[in-house]
Write a protein that holds these residues in place. Structure first.
Motif, mmCIF file in Angstrom:
data_model
loop_
_atom_site.group_PDB
_atom_site.id
_atom_site.type_symbol
_atom_site.label_atom_id
_atom_site.label_comp_id
_atom_site.label_asym_id
_atom_site.label_seq_id
_atom_site.Cartn_x
_atom_site.Cartn_y
_atom_site.Cartn_z
ATOM 1 N N PRO A 1 -2.861 -21.930 -3.922
ATOM 2 C CA PRO A 1 -2.367 -21.865 -5.294
ATOM 3 C C PRO A 1 -3.387 -22.331 -6.340
ATOM 4 O O PRO A 1 -3.282 -21.961 -7.510
ATOM 5 N N GLU A 2 -4.393 -23.108 -5.930
ATOM 6 C CA GLU A 2 -5.406 -23.573 -6.869
ATOM 7 C C GLU A 2 -6.463 -22.503 -7.158
ATOM 8 O O GLU A 2 -7.208 -22.598 -8.123
ATOM 9 N N LEU A 3 -6.541 -21.485 -6.307
ATOM 10 C CA LEU A 3 -7.556 -20.437 -6.434
ATOM 11 C C LEU A 3 -7.183 -19.491 -7.569
ATOM 12 O O LEU A 3 -6.117 -18.882 -7.564
ATOM 13 N N SER A 4 -8.072 -19.379 -8.552
ATOM 14 C CA SER A 4 -7.808 -18.452 -9.655
ATOM 15 C C SER A 4 -8.583 -17.156 -9.503
ATOM 16 O O SER A 4 -8.186 -16.128 -10.045
ATOM 17 N N GLY A 5 -9.691 -17.170 -8.752
ATOM 18 C CA GLY A 5 -10.426 -15.937 -8.531
ATOM 19 C C GLY A 5 -11.746 -16.169 -7.832
ATOM 20 O O GLY A 5 -12.181 -17.312 -7.662
ATOM 21 N N PHE A 6 -12.378 -15.066 -7.437
ATOM 22 C CA PHE A 6 -13.698 -15.120 -6.800
ATOM 23 C C PHE A 6 -14.328 -13.736 -6.847
ATOM 24 O O PHE A 6 -13.649 -12.740 -7.073
ATOM 25 N N VAL B 1 -19.466 -14.497 -0.837
ATOM 26 C CA VAL B 1 -18.433 -14.948 -1.771
ATOM 27 C C VAL B 1 -19.116 -15.803 -2.826
ATOM 28 O O VAL B 1 -19.896 -16.703 -2.506
ATOM 29 N N SER B 2 -18.839 -15.517 -4.101
ATOM 30 C CA SER B 2 -19.446 -16.295 -5.178
ATOM 31 C C SER B 2 -18.448 -16.469 -6.315
ATOM 32 O O SER B 2 -17.365 -15.885 -6.300
ATOM 33 N N ASP B 3 -18.853 -17.258 -7.292
ATOM 34 C CA ASP B 3 -18.060 -17.471 -8.505
ATOM 35 C C ASP B 3 -16.605 -17.816 -8.202
ATOM 36 O O ASP B 3 -15.685 -17.252 -8.778
ATOM 37 N N VAL B 4 -16.406 -18.764 -7.309
ATOM 38 C CA VAL B 4 -15.056 -19.173 -6.938
ATOM 39 C C VAL B 4 -14.479 -20.025 -8.060
ATOM 40 O O VAL B 4 -15.077 -21.031 -8.459
ATOM 41 N N GLY B 5 -13.337 -19.611 -8.580
ATOM 42 C CA GLY B 5 -12.661 -20.342 -9.643
ATOM 43 C C GLY B 5 -11.466 -21.097 -9.090
ATOM 44 O O GLY B 5 -10.590 -20.501 -8.456
ATOM 45 N N ASP C 1 -25.324 -6.820 -0.193
ATOM 46 C CA ASP C 1 -25.843 -5.484 0.050
ATOM 47 C C ASP C 1 -25.132 -4.891 1.256
ATOM 48 O O ASP C 1 -24.127 -5.408 1.716
ATOM 49 N N GLU C 2 -25.680 -3.816 1.775
ATOM 50 C CA GLU C 2 -25.060 -3.129 2.914
ATOM 51 C C GLU C 2 -24.865 -4.036 4.116
ATOM 52 O O GLU C 2 -23.896 -3.915 4.841
ATOM 53 N N GLY C 3 -25.801 -4.952 4.348
ATOM 54 C CA GLY C 3 -25.758 -5.772 5.549
ATOM 55 C C GLY C 3 -24.870 -6.987 5.490
ATOM 56 O O GLY C 3 -24.449 -7.500 6.524
ATOM 57 N N GLU C 4 -24.586 -7.487 4.293
ATOM 58 C CA GLU C 4 -23.806 -8.709 4.211
ATOM 59 C C GLU C 4 -23.052 -8.800 2.901
ATOM 60 O O GLU C 4 -23.443 -8.213 1.894
ATOM 61 N N GLY D 1 -15.516 -3.054 3.366
ATOM 62 C CA GLY D 1 -16.681 -3.636 2.704
ATOM 63 C C GLY D 1 -17.027 -2.925 1.413
ATOM 64 O O GLY D 1 -17.397 -3.555 0.416
ATOM 65 N N GLU D 2 -16.880 -1.620 1.401
ATOM 66 C CA GLU D 2 -17.166 -0.852 0.184
ATOM 67 C C GLU D 2 -16.182 -1.174 -0.935
ATOM 68 O O GLU D 2 -16.528 -1.101 -2.108
ATOM 69 N N LEU D 3 -14.957 -1.512 -0.574
ATOM 70 C CA LEU D 3 -13.947 -1.857 -1.581
ATOM 71 C C LEU D 3 -14.146 -3.267 -2.125
ATOM 72 O O LEU D 3 -13.746 -3.565 -3.245
ATOM 73 N N LEU D 4 -14.745 -4.138 -1.323
ATOM 74 C CA LEU D 4 -14.911 -5.536 -1.714
ATOM 75 C C LEU D 4 -16.200 -5.788 -2.487
ATOM 76 O O LEU D 4 -16.206 -6.558 -3.447
ATOM 77 N N ARG D 5 -17.270 -5.145 -2.073
ATOM 78 C CA ARG D 5 -18.608 -5.392 -2.620
ATOM 79 C C ARG D 5 -18.645 -5.130 -4.136
ATOM 80 O O ARG D 5 -18.196 -4.118 -4.626
ATOM 81 N N GLY D 6 -19.193 -6.109 -4.861
ATOM 82 C CA GLY D 6 -19.386 -5.952 -6.295
ATOM 83 C C GLY D 6 -18.134 -6.103 -7.131
ATOM 84 O O GLY D 6 -18.126 -5.758 -8.312
ATOM 85 N N ARG D 7 -17.092 -6.661 -6.547
ATOM 86 C CA ARG D 7 -15.835 -6.807 -7.283
ATOM 87 C C ARG D 7 -15.471 -8.270 -7.460
ATOM 88 O O ARG D 7 -15.871 -9.127 -6.698
ATOM 89 N N THR D 8 -14.680 -8.500 -8.489
ATOM 90 C CA THR D 8 -14.109 -9.813 -8.739
ATOM 91 C C THR D 8 -12.614 -9.701 -8.548
ATOM 92 O O THR D 8 -11.986 -8.752 -9.039
ATOM 93 N N PHE D 9 -12.043 -10.661 -7.849
ATOM 94 C CA PHE D 9 -10.617 -10.676 -7.578
ATOM 95 C C PHE D 9 -10.015 -11.905 -8.272
ATOM 96 O O PHE D 9 -10.543 -12.999 -8.167
#
Length: 88
Positions: free
Chosen positions: A23-28, A39-43, A33-36, A75-83
């Motif tokens: 519940p504390e997670l607001s986003g990430f 996770v960044s910008d965890v709010g 790249d293709e190989g890996e 992986g293609e749906l996740l890469r480069g996105r913010t949730f």
């Protein structure tokens, strides 16, 4: 095309479960790249201890890892996105 919808639905379902467990997670963001993926910008709010932050980060990483193990094409749906948490 049907497989694509199934993958999208599974990604959405797993992320909804993740946000409900943390519940504390607001986003990430997910970067990489293709190989890996990374996770960044965890709010997180309110501010938590480093240990609690680490637990949430591990939960995000484990959720994405399990999802990618089951559905590598996600992986293609996740890469480069913010949730972000959806507020109702």
């Amino acid at each position: 095309m049907r497989i694509q919808h199934q993958v999208v639905d599974q990604v959405e379902q797993q992320l909804q479960l993740l946000f409900s467990r943390c519940p504390e997670l607001s986003g990430f963001s997910v970067r990489g790249d293709e190989g890996e993926l990374v996770v960044s910008d965890v709010g997180i709010a309110p501010r938590l201890s480093p240990e609690q932050y680490g637990e949430i980060y591990q939960d995000i990483a484990l959720t994405l890892s399990e999802l990618l193990e089951e559905r590598p094409e996600a992986g293609e749906l996740l890469r480069g996105r913010t949730f972000a948490r959806t507020l109702h």
